[in-house]
Enzyme design. Structure first.
Site, mmCIF file in Angstrom:
data_model
loop_
_atom_site.group_PDB
_atom_site.id
_atom_site.type_symbol
_atom_site.label_atom_id
_atom_site.label_comp_id
_atom_site.label_asym_id
_atom_site.label_seq_id
_atom_site.Cartn_x
_atom_site.Cartn_y
_atom_site.Cartn_z
ATOM 1 N N GLY A 189 10.401 -0.471 -8.651
ATOM 2 C CA GLY A 189 11.549 -1.648 -8.414
ATOM 3 C C GLY A 189 11.680 -2.625 -9.486
ATOM 4 C CG ASN A 233 6.147 4.925 -1.453
ATOM 5 O OD1 ASN A 233 6.548 3.327 -2.218
ATOM 6 N ND2 ASN A 233 5.019 4.629 -1.034
ATOM 7 C CE LYS A 281 -1.726 3.351 5.139
ATOM 8 N NZ LYS A 281 -1.762 4.049 5.821
ATOM 9 C CE LYS A 305 -17.356 2.164 -10.740
ATOM 10 N NZ LYS A 305 -17.933 3.890 -10.570
ATOM 11 C CE1 TYR A 337 3.666 -9.533 -1.131
ATOM 12 C CE2 TYR A 337 4.471 -11.663 -1.349
ATOM 13 C CZ TYR A 337 4.404 -10.400 -1.446
ATOM 14 O OH TYR A 337 4.467 -10.616 -3.528
#
Length: 317
Positions: A12, A34, A93, A107, A147
């Site tokens: 992006g 993606n 999502k 983590k 958003y």
């Protein structure tokens, strides 16, 4: 040893500039996207570099990265109203499941993670300028809620991992940013205005044009993100340019820059469109010794040259 960095949303606008920054800093960069809104064209200059890898992957699915990771920068998300109104479920999502997967990876790898939040967490603000202690004025069931709330949840989840699991986290709240590699069909004010001017179309301003934005050039934004990542501050920090301008004034600046003799056309204001947007960057100044250095005049010139080249490539006048 060289630092290994995972950047999600790497194809992006902002993600690709982050890849450039970390490659220039001598890091090994793992770029993940993606390609739902990003494009490999933003990264093609890095593909031959041995210190660069590209993973075509959706961060809402389980993420596996072999070997050590030092830093994760989670920038995967649709960021334009054109996108998140078209793919609202994916937007929610990536803010929820995608952030969960990235935090779990941080983590597991004991990596520091910086998540990209947004000024949209402030909604249509009742406090001006917006500082990090302001909780916002957001409509959770409005069209922009997918958003806004995805990013607000992202912040909550990030702090939960920090407080409960001890994950080393950073949160950047990004205000309006512009520059090369923005998409022509991005739908936001700057590419819309420049695109319309280049095609000889009237510039469309929503409402009466008195609503304000504060535009930060991309190189300034990337430097602020970089400094925040390397800081020891875990709470949200605004990164943006406090130079506030009305959209009507901004449209006239674009007309002056392009020299096109077109008019300004007014359209109804979209639902929940913020009337004011200006960052209070006191924290960034004091904690990071950061503030923007590229003027809007200079930034617009650079961005206009980029868009002119794109139009020329596509055979447009």
């Amino acid at each position: 040893m060289e630092k290994r960095v995972l950047i999600t949303g790497a194809a992006g606008f902002l993600g690709s500039h982050l890849c450039d920054k970390f490659i220039a800093d001598g890091c090994h960069v793992i770029a993940m996207d993606n390609l739902i809104t990003g494009t490999l064209k933003n990264l093609e200059h890095l593909l031959p570099n041995a210190a660069f890898e590209f993973y075509h992957h959706d961060v809402t699915k389980y993420i596996h990265i072999p070997g050590q990771l030092d830093y994760i920068l989670h920038f995967a998300s649709p960021a334009s109203p054109v996108d998140y109104l078209k793919i609202p479920i994916q937007t929610l999502k990536v803010g929820a499941m995608g952030t969960h997967n990235c935090l779990g990876l941080a983590k597991d790898k004991k990596a520091r993670i910086l998540v990209a939040s947004t000024s949209e967490v402030y909604g249509d603000p009742l406090v001006h300028p917006q500082n990090e202690e302001y909780w916002g004025n957001v409509n959770p069931v409005g069209p922009r809620g997918v958003y806004d709330e995805a990013k607000r949840y992202m912040e909550s989840l990030t702090m939960a991992y920090h407080n409960f699991h001890g994950v080393d986290t950073r949160i950047v709240r990004i205000f309006n940013t512009y520059g090369p590699r923005m998409r022509l069909n991005d739908g936001r004010a700057l590419p819309a205005f420049i695109g319309q001017a280049l095609k000889g179309e009237d510039l469309t301003v929503f409402g009466d044009g008195t609503q304000t934005r504060s535009f930060c050039f991309v190189s300034d934004l990337i430097e602020g993100v970089y400094k925040l990542l390397l800081s020891d501050y875990c709470l949200p920090v605004n990164i943006g340019n406090p130079d506030e301008v009305s959209l009507l004034t901004f449209a006239n600046e674009i007309l002056h820059l392009t020299g096109n003799k077109v008019k300004i056309a007014y359209l109804p204001l979209p639902v929940d469109d913020p009337r004011k947007r200006q960052p209070d960057i006191t924290k960034a100044r004091n904690l990071l010794n950061w503030e923007p250095v590229v003027s809007r005049e200079e930034g617009l010139k650079r961005t206009y040259e980029y868009f002119k080249h794109l139009y020329s490539e596509k055979g447009w006048s």
